[in-house]
Design a protein around this motif. Structure first.
Motif, short mmCIF file in Angstrom:
data_model
loop_
_atom_site.label_atom_id
_atom_site.label_comp_id
_atom_site.label_asym_id
_atom_site.label_seq_id
_atom_site.Cartn_x
_atom_site.Cartn_y
_atom_site.Cartn_z
N ARG A 29 0.83 -1.21 0.00
CA ARG A 29 0.00 0.00 0.00
C ARG A 29 0.86 1.26 0.00
NH1 ARG A 29 -1.75 3.74 -1.03
NH2 ARG A 29 -3.60 4.92 -0.39
N GLN A 30 1.95 1.28 0.78
CA GLN A 30 2.75 2.49 0.92
C GLN A 30 3.65 2.75 -0.27
OE1 GLN A 30 3.65 1.60 5.51
NE2 GLN A 30 4.63 3.46 4.82
N TYR A 31 4.24 1.70 -0.84
CA TYR A 31 5.32 1.93 -1.81
C TYR A 31 5.09 1.32 -3.18
CZ TYR A 31 7.74 3.65 2.26
OH TYR A 31 8.06 4.38 3.38
N VAL A 32 4.36 0.23 -3.28
CA VAL A 32 4.13 -0.37 -4.60
C VAL A 32 2.93 0.28 -5.28
CG1 VAL A 32 3.68 -2.51 -5.86
CG2 VAL A 32 5.18 -2.54 -3.87
N SER A 33 1.83 0.42 -4.55
CA SER A 33 0.60 0.97 -5.15
C SER A 33 0.82 2.32 -5.83
CB SER A 33 -0.49 1.06 -4.08
OG SER A 33 -1.65 1.64 -4.59
N PRO A 34 1.54 3.28 -5.22
CA PRO A 34 1.70 4.58 -5.89
C PRO A 34 2.46 4.50 -7.22
CG PRO A 34 2.17 4.77 -3.55
CD PRO A 34 2.08 3.31 -3.84
N LEU A 35 3.22 3.42 -7.43
CA LEU A 35 4.01 3.30 -8.65
C LEU A 35 3.25 2.65 -9.80
CD1 LEU A 35 7.39 2.01 -7.14
CD2 LEU A 35 6.78 4.35 -7.74
N PRO A 60 0.32 3.20 -11.46
CA PRO A 60 -0.15 3.96 -12.62
C PRO A 60 0.96 4.22 -13.64
CG PRO A 60 -1.10 4.85 -10.61
CD PRO A 60 -0.07 3.85 -10.18
N GLU A 61 2.15 4.57 -13.16
CA GLU A 61 3.26 4.83 -14.09
C GLU A 61 3.63 3.56 -14.84
OE1 GLU A 61 7.96 6.21 -14.16
OE2 GLU A 61 6.83 6.29 -12.27
N PHE A 62 3.68 2.43 -14.13
CA PHE A 62 4.04 1.18 -14.80
C PHE A 62 3.01 0.83 -15.88
CE2 PHE A 62 3.64 -3.48 -15.06
CZ PHE A 62 4.91 -3.79 -15.53
N LEU A 63 1.73 0.98 -15.58
CA LEU A 63 0.69 0.65 -16.55
C LEU A 63 0.68 1.63 -17.72
CD1 LEU A 63 -2.19 -0.40 -14.14
CD2 LEU A 63 -0.77 -1.89 -15.58
N GLU A 64 1.05 2.88 -17.47
CA GLU A 64 1.16 3.82 -18.58
C GLU A 64 2.31 3.45 -19.51
OE1 GLU A 64 1.45 7.84 -17.29
OE2 GLU A 64 -0.56 7.89 -16.39
N ARG A 65 3.40 2.96 -18.93
CA ARG A 65 4.54 2.53 -19.74
C ARG A 65 4.17 1.33 -20.60
NH1 ARG A 65 10.31 2.15 -16.59
NH2 ARG A 65 10.42 4.26 -15.74
N HIS A 66 3.33 0.45 -20.05
CA HIS A 66 3.04 -0.83 -20.72
C HIS A 66 1.52 -1.00 -20.85
CE1 HIS A 66 7.28 -1.72 -20.19
NE2 HIS A 66 7.16 -1.52 -18.90
N PRO A 67 0.91 -0.35 -21.81
CA PRO A 67 -0.55 -0.38 -21.92
C PRO A 67 -1.14 -1.73 -22.28
CG PRO A 67 0.46 0.77 -23.79
CD PRO A 67 1.54 0.55 -22.80
N ALA A 68 -0.31 -2.69 -22.71
CA ALA A 68 -0.82 -4.02 -23.05
C ALA A 68 -0.79 -4.98 -21.86
CB ALA A 68 -0.03 -4.62 -24.21
N ILE A 69 -0.39 -4.48 -20.68
CA ILE A 69 -0.36 -5.30 -19.46
C ILE A 69 -1.73 -5.26 -18.80
CG2 ILE A 69 0.47 -5.30 -17.08
CD1 ILE A 69 2.45 -6.64 -18.69
N ARG A 70 -2.16 -6.42 -18.29
CA ARG A 70 -3.33 -6.50 -17.40
C ARG A 70 -2.80 -6.94 -16.04
NH1 ARG A 70 -8.14 -9.87 -20.00
NH2 ARG A 70 -9.10 -9.12 -18.07
N LEU A 71 -2.96 -6.09 -15.03
CA LEU A 71 -2.33 -6.30 -13.73
C LEU A 71 -3.34 -6.71 -12.67
CD1 LEU A 71 0.18 -6.01 -11.84
CD2 LEU A 71 -0.48 -3.61 -11.54
#
Length: 305
Positions: free
Chosen positions: A104-110, A112-123
Motif C-alpha cells: 500500500r505504501q510503496y508499490v501501489s503509488p508506482l 499507474p506509471e508502470f501501466l502507462e509505460r506498458h498499456p498491453a499489461i493487465r495487472l
C-alpha cells in the motif's frame, strides 16, 4: 495450438476458481469454455476438475497438469511473444502478491506509471501478509521482506531492509531511555507474531562488532505491522520496525530510535519469481521497474536524510 490454448484455459480456471470467471477474462462464453475443458479431458482420458461448494479444484491428475503445464504455457507465450513483438512490447496478464503495508505504501503509488509505460499489461495485485506458494497460486511475482527461506524460487534483491528499535518520546520520558540491550528486559516491548511464531528474541549489535540476543516481552502483540506501529506511536512500548514502515513518524518526531549504537542486522526486500527457463517479458519489466524506483537509495531512506 488448440491443446496449448485449452491447457491455458484450464490454468485460468484454477487461478480464478470458476469457469465463468476464466471465460470472462479470456473473452469467451462460459458454454464454449466448458466445451473446451471437456475436449481437453477427453483428449487426455482423465478428469481434471472437481467441484466443491464454492470453487473448482484440480483432481490429482489436474494438479500434475497444472504444475507441469504452466511452465510449458508460459514458456510458449514468452517465446512466441518475443518472436512476434521482437522483444519490444510487454503484454499479458501479470499477477503480483506483496505484503499489505509495503504494497500500500510503496508499490501501489508506482502502478499507474508502470501501466502507462506498458498499456498491453493487465495487472492483478494481491496485498496479503501470508507467504503463499507462487506456483500453486499462479503468481508471477511476490515482493517479500526479510530473510529468505531456501527454495526453488528465483530472488532479486530490490532494496535493503534496514530495521531500528523505536518508541514514542512520551513512553521514553515515562519509562526511561535504554542504555544497553540488556535494559530492554525491564521495558514493555511491542511484538510481532506470525507464521514464524512470536518474535520475542531480538538480535542486536553489542557495540564491539559482535551480536547479543535479548528476550523481550510486553503487553501488546499483533501479526499486522500497522497495528504495531499505532501501538508504539500511542506509547505502549518499544518495537522493532523496518525504516520504510516508520520513516514518516521518525521524521515528524512521533517516534525516535532506541539504542542506535546497537544496530540490528539488515535483511532485504526481494522480488521472488518461480523458477523458469524463460522469464516472461512482463515479469522482467515489472521487476526492473521496481528495482529502478527503489535502487540504492530507496524513498524511505531519502526522507530521513
Amino acid at each position: 495450438m488448440d491443446r496449448i490454448d485449452d491447457i491455458a484455459l484450464f490454468l485460468r480456471v484454477l487461478d480464478l476458481g470458476s469457469i465463468s470467471a476464466a471465460a470472462r477474462s479470456l473473452d469467451l462464453s462460459p458454454a464454449l469454455a466448458s466445451q473446451r475443458l471437456q475436449r481437453l479431458e477427453q483428449a487426455l482420458g482423465v478428469r481434471l476438475l472437481h467441484r466443491s461448494t464454492r470453487r473448482l479444484h484440480a483432481t490429482p491428475e489436474g494438479a500434475v497438469l497444472a504444475e507441469q503445464g504452466r511452465v510449458l504455457v508460459e514458456d510458449l507465450e514468452t517465446l512466441t511473444g518475443g518472436l512476434r513483438q521482437a522483444g519490444t512490447e510487454v503484454a499479458g496478464n501479470l499477477r503480483v502478491t506483496t505484503s499489505a503495508s509495503f504494497g500500500r505504501q510503496y508499490v501501489s503509488p508506482l502502478l499507474p506509471e508502470f501501466l502507462e509505460r506498458h498499456p498491453a499489461i493487465r495487472l492483478s495485485i494481491d496485498l496479503d501478509d501470508r507467504e503463499q506458494d507462487l506456483v500453486s497460486a499462479g503468481y508471477d511475482v511476490a515482493i517479500r521482506i526479510g530473510a529468505l527461506d531456501d527454495s526453488s524460487l528465483v530472488a532479486r534483491r530490490l532494496a535493503t531492509n534496514r530495521r531500528v528499535l523505536c518508541a514514542s518520546p512520551a513512553y521514553l520520558r515515562r519509562r526511561g531511555v535504554p542504555d544497553a540491550p540488556e535494559d530492554l528486559a525491564r521495558h514493555d516491548c511491542v511484538l510481532l507474531v506470525g507464521s514464524r511464531g512470536r518474535q520475542d528474541l531480538w538480535h542486536l549489535g553489542d557495540g564491539r562488532g559482535g551480536r547479543t540476543t535479548v528476550r523481550v516481552r510486553g503487553r501488546f502483540e499483533s501479526n499486522y505491522g500497522e497495528v504495531l506501529r499505532d501501538a508504539v506511536v500511542a506509547g505502549f512500548g518499544i518495537a522493532m520496525h523496518s525504516v520504510w514502515h516508520v520513516c514518516d513518524d521518525l521524521r515528524a518526531g512521533r517516534l525516535q530510535v532506541v539504542l542506535p549504537g546497537h544496530p540490528i542486522a539488515d535483511t532485504g526486500i526481494h522480488a521472488l519469481m518461480p523458477q523458469r527457463r524463460l522469464v516472461p517479458l512482463r515479469v522482467r519489466a515489472f521487476v526492473d521497474f521496481l528495482a529502478e524506483r527503489f535502487g540504492e537509495n530507496p524513498p524511505w531512506e531519502a526522507r530521513n536524510e
